[in-house]
Design a protein around this motif. Structure first.
Motif, short mmCIF file in Angstrom:
data_model
loop_
_atom_site.label_atom_id
_atom_site.label_comp_id
_atom_site.label_asym_id
_atom_site.label_seq_id
_atom_site.Cartn_x
_atom_site.Cartn_y
_atom_site.Cartn_z
N GLY A 168 36.67 56.66 97.42
CA GLY A 168 35.76 56.26 98.48
C GLY A 168 34.80 57.32 98.96
O GLY A 168 33.74 56.99 99.53
N VAL A 169 35.13 58.61 98.75
CA VAL A 169 34.30 59.67 99.31
C VAL A 169 33.77 60.62 98.24
O VAL A 169 32.57 60.94 98.21
CB VAL A 169 35.09 60.49 100.37
CG1 VAL A 169 34.19 61.57 100.99
CG2 VAL A 169 35.63 59.57 101.46
N ARG B 157 32.75 53.66 99.74
CA ARG B 157 31.83 54.47 98.93
C ARG B 157 30.38 53.98 99.10
O ARG B 157 29.45 54.79 99.18
CB ARG B 157 32.23 54.42 97.47
CG ARG B 157 31.37 55.28 96.56
CD ARG B 157 31.85 55.23 95.13
NE ARG B 157 31.73 53.90 94.55
CZ ARG B 157 32.75 53.11 94.25
NH1 ARG B 157 34.00 53.50 94.48
NH2 ARG B 157 32.56 51.92 93.72
N GLU B 158 30.21 52.67 99.19
CA GLU B 158 28.86 52.11 99.30
C GLU B 158 28.28 52.23 100.69
O GLU B 158 27.05 52.22 100.86
CB GLU B 158 28.88 50.64 98.87
CG GLU B 158 29.26 50.42 97.41
CD GLU B 158 28.30 51.09 96.45
OE1 GLU B 158 27.08 51.09 96.73
OE2 GLU B 158 28.77 51.64 95.43
N THR B 159 29.13 52.34 101.70
CA THR B 159 28.65 52.30 103.09
C THR B 159 28.71 53.64 103.81
O THR B 159 28.06 53.80 104.86
CB THR B 159 29.45 51.27 103.91
OG1 THR B 159 30.85 51.59 103.86
CG2 THR B 159 29.24 49.87 103.35
N PHE B 160 29.49 54.60 103.30
CA PHE B 160 29.58 55.90 103.98
C PHE B 160 28.25 56.63 103.81
O PHE B 160 27.85 56.94 102.69
CB PHE B 160 30.73 56.72 103.40
CG PHE B 160 30.95 58.04 104.11
CD1 PHE B 160 31.44 58.06 105.40
CD2 PHE B 160 30.65 59.23 103.48
CE1 PHE B 160 31.65 59.26 106.07
CE2 PHE B 160 30.85 60.44 104.14
CZ PHE B 160 31.36 60.45 105.43
N PRO B 161 27.54 56.92 104.91
CA PRO B 161 26.15 57.37 104.80
C PRO B 161 25.94 58.88 104.75
O PRO B 161 24.79 59.33 104.64
CB PRO B 161 25.52 56.80 106.08
CG PRO B 161 26.63 56.84 107.08
CD PRO B 161 27.90 56.61 106.32
N PHE B 162 27.01 59.67 104.83
CA PHE B 162 26.84 61.11 105.03
C PHE B 162 27.18 61.96 103.82
O PHE B 162 27.33 63.18 103.93
CB PHE B 162 27.69 61.56 106.23
CG PHE B 162 27.44 60.79 107.48
CD1 PHE B 162 26.18 60.75 108.05
CD2 PHE B 162 28.45 60.08 108.10
CE1 PHE B 162 25.93 60.04 109.22
CE2 PHE B 162 28.23 59.36 109.27
CZ PHE B 162 26.96 59.34 109.83
N GLY B 163 27.34 61.33 102.65
CA GLY B 163 27.81 62.07 101.47
C GLY B 163 27.02 63.31 101.17
O GLY B 163 27.58 64.37 100.85
N ALA C 37 27.05 79.30 107.67
CA ALA C 37 26.28 79.11 106.43
C ALA C 37 24.96 78.41 106.68
O ALA C 37 24.23 78.09 105.73
CB ALA C 37 27.11 78.31 105.43
N GLY C 38 24.62 78.18 107.95
CA GLY C 38 23.36 77.54 108.29
C GLY C 38 23.37 76.03 108.15
O GLY C 38 22.32 75.40 108.10
N LYS C 39 24.58 75.43 108.12
CA LYS C 39 24.70 73.98 107.94
C LYS C 39 25.21 73.33 109.22
O LYS C 39 26.31 72.78 109.29
CB LYS C 39 25.63 73.68 106.77
CG LYS C 39 25.11 74.23 105.44
CD LYS C 39 26.07 73.93 104.29
CE LYS C 39 25.53 74.48 102.98
NZ LYS C 39 26.46 74.22 101.84
N ASP C 40 24.37 73.40 110.25
CA ASP C 40 24.77 72.83 111.54
C ASP C 40 24.96 71.33 111.47
O ASP C 40 25.65 70.75 112.33
CB ASP C 40 23.71 73.14 112.60
CG ASP C 40 23.68 74.62 112.96
OD1 ASP C 40 24.28 75.42 112.22
OD2 ASP C 40 23.05 74.97 113.98
N ASP C 41 24.31 70.68 110.50
CA ASP C 41 24.42 69.23 110.38
C ASP C 41 25.50 68.81 109.39
O ASP C 41 25.54 67.65 108.95
CB ASP C 41 23.08 68.63 109.95
CG ASP C 41 22.62 69.14 108.59
OD1 ASP C 41 23.21 70.13 108.08
OD2 ASP C 41 21.67 68.55 108.02
N ALA C 42 26.42 69.72 109.06
CA ALA C 42 27.47 69.42 108.08
C ALA C 42 28.39 68.31 108.56
O ALA C 42 28.60 68.13 109.77
CB ALA C 42 28.28 70.69 107.80
#
Length: 307
Positions: free
Chosen positions: A66-67, A39-45, A156-161
């Motif tokens: 964790g997520v 939870r502390e290290t996952f950078p893409f939340g 939906a325009g979220k290419d960086d999802a």
């Protein structure tokens, strides 16, 4: 840019410590601590659009702890039976949909719409039997599902999802088709709560085609410190598949033995309780030490090899 698939192995669970006879093993205290680190290290939340998880409780709890706290409040954890572990051992045999509903219905944001009541059965008349062609089929089905989610994100325009998948050490190899780390003594090259990131090649090909997952350069470097060791091992990407295949065949023989045993038992004596049934007494409380008084009845738990 295309959406990213982040595949995570669950945290340490009771069967890693006490043995494979623990039904649908839950996280240990160490596993919970691993989820805290995740939870502390996952950078893409903030970029996560979907979370999909195996319906085994150690995977669900990894996603919850964790997520889920890192993502937007409206996102639910979608339970996908295709993501469950391959082994037919009790520790990798889940509980019914109704039992899961009782456990997770109260405020956990868990979506069980794609589960039937007996999703966890792994007999030869089910899609989840430990047979190589069935493991390949559900890995392909899972990849197609992930491609569908990625397409929706693009629309939906979220290419960086980022799409998060929580699964198991052995099945992760079949899902990614990368068998490096598997050997005669190791069932998986994935460590507890390890995550790797992938992109789907040719994302808009026909929906009937089998998508290909390619690990991102950033993910490879984060794990190896350099592309050099990884690129040197590309030729060995598939050779360990033979070890993984042999394990599935061994699991298949376990099911044959168990079905013959049950058939003999049922013809000689009416059982008091079916092996498919589940009640609260089966459930290990995370704060209590599991009952380890019984032997594992010959079941082999692949996760034990990593701990």
């Amino acid at each position: 840019m295309a959406p990213t698939i982040d595949i995570i192995r669950h945290g340490q669970a009771a069967h890693n410590v006490y043995g494979s006879h623990v039904r649908d093993a839950v996280l240990t205290d160490s596993g919970v601590a691993e989820c805290d680190i995740l939870r502390e290290t996952f950078p893409f939340g903030s970029m996560v659009t979907n979370i999909v998880s195996s319906p085994l409780r150690r995977a669900i709890d990894t996603a919850i702890l964790g997520v889920l706290p890192t993502v937007n409040d409206h996102i639910k954890i979608k339970l996908l039976p295709d993501l469950q572990e391959i082994s037919p051992a009790p520790s990798s045999t889940g509980i019914s949909k109704s039992a899961l509903f009782s456990r997770y219905n109260d405020g956990h944001n868990v979506d069980m719409d794609d589960l039937n009541e007996y999703w966890y059965r792994k007999g030869f008349d089910t899609p989840y039997a430990p047979e190589v062609y069935k493991v390949e089929a559900r890995a392909r089905s899972a990849r197609q599902y992930l491609r569908m989610l990625a397409r929706k994100a693009i629309e939906a325009g979220k290419d960086d999802a980022h799409i998060v998948v929580v699964t198991h050490g052995e099945f992760a190899h079949w899902l990614t088709r990368d068998f490096r780390g598997v050997s005669g003594t190791r069932s998986s090259g994935w460590f507890n709560t390890e995550w790797r990131s992938y992109r789907i090649d040719s994302i808009f090909r026909s929906e009937h085609t089998d998508p290909w997952l390619t690990e991102t350069t950033e993910s490879v470097i984060a794990r190896n410190g350099s592309l050099i060791p990884w690129s040197m091992s590309v030729l060995t990407k598939y050779s360990p598949r033979n070890f993984a295949t042999m394990r599935v065949i061994e699991y298949s023989e376990m099911v044959h033995i168990e079905e013959r045993r049950l058939s003999t038992y049922q013809t000689t004596e009416a059982p008091e309780r079916s092996g498919d049934e589940y009640d609260e007494s089966d459930e290990s409380d995370e704060s209590d030490e599991p009952d380890i008084s019984n032997e594992s009845d010959g079941w082999v738990d692949v996760d034990q090899e990593l701990d």
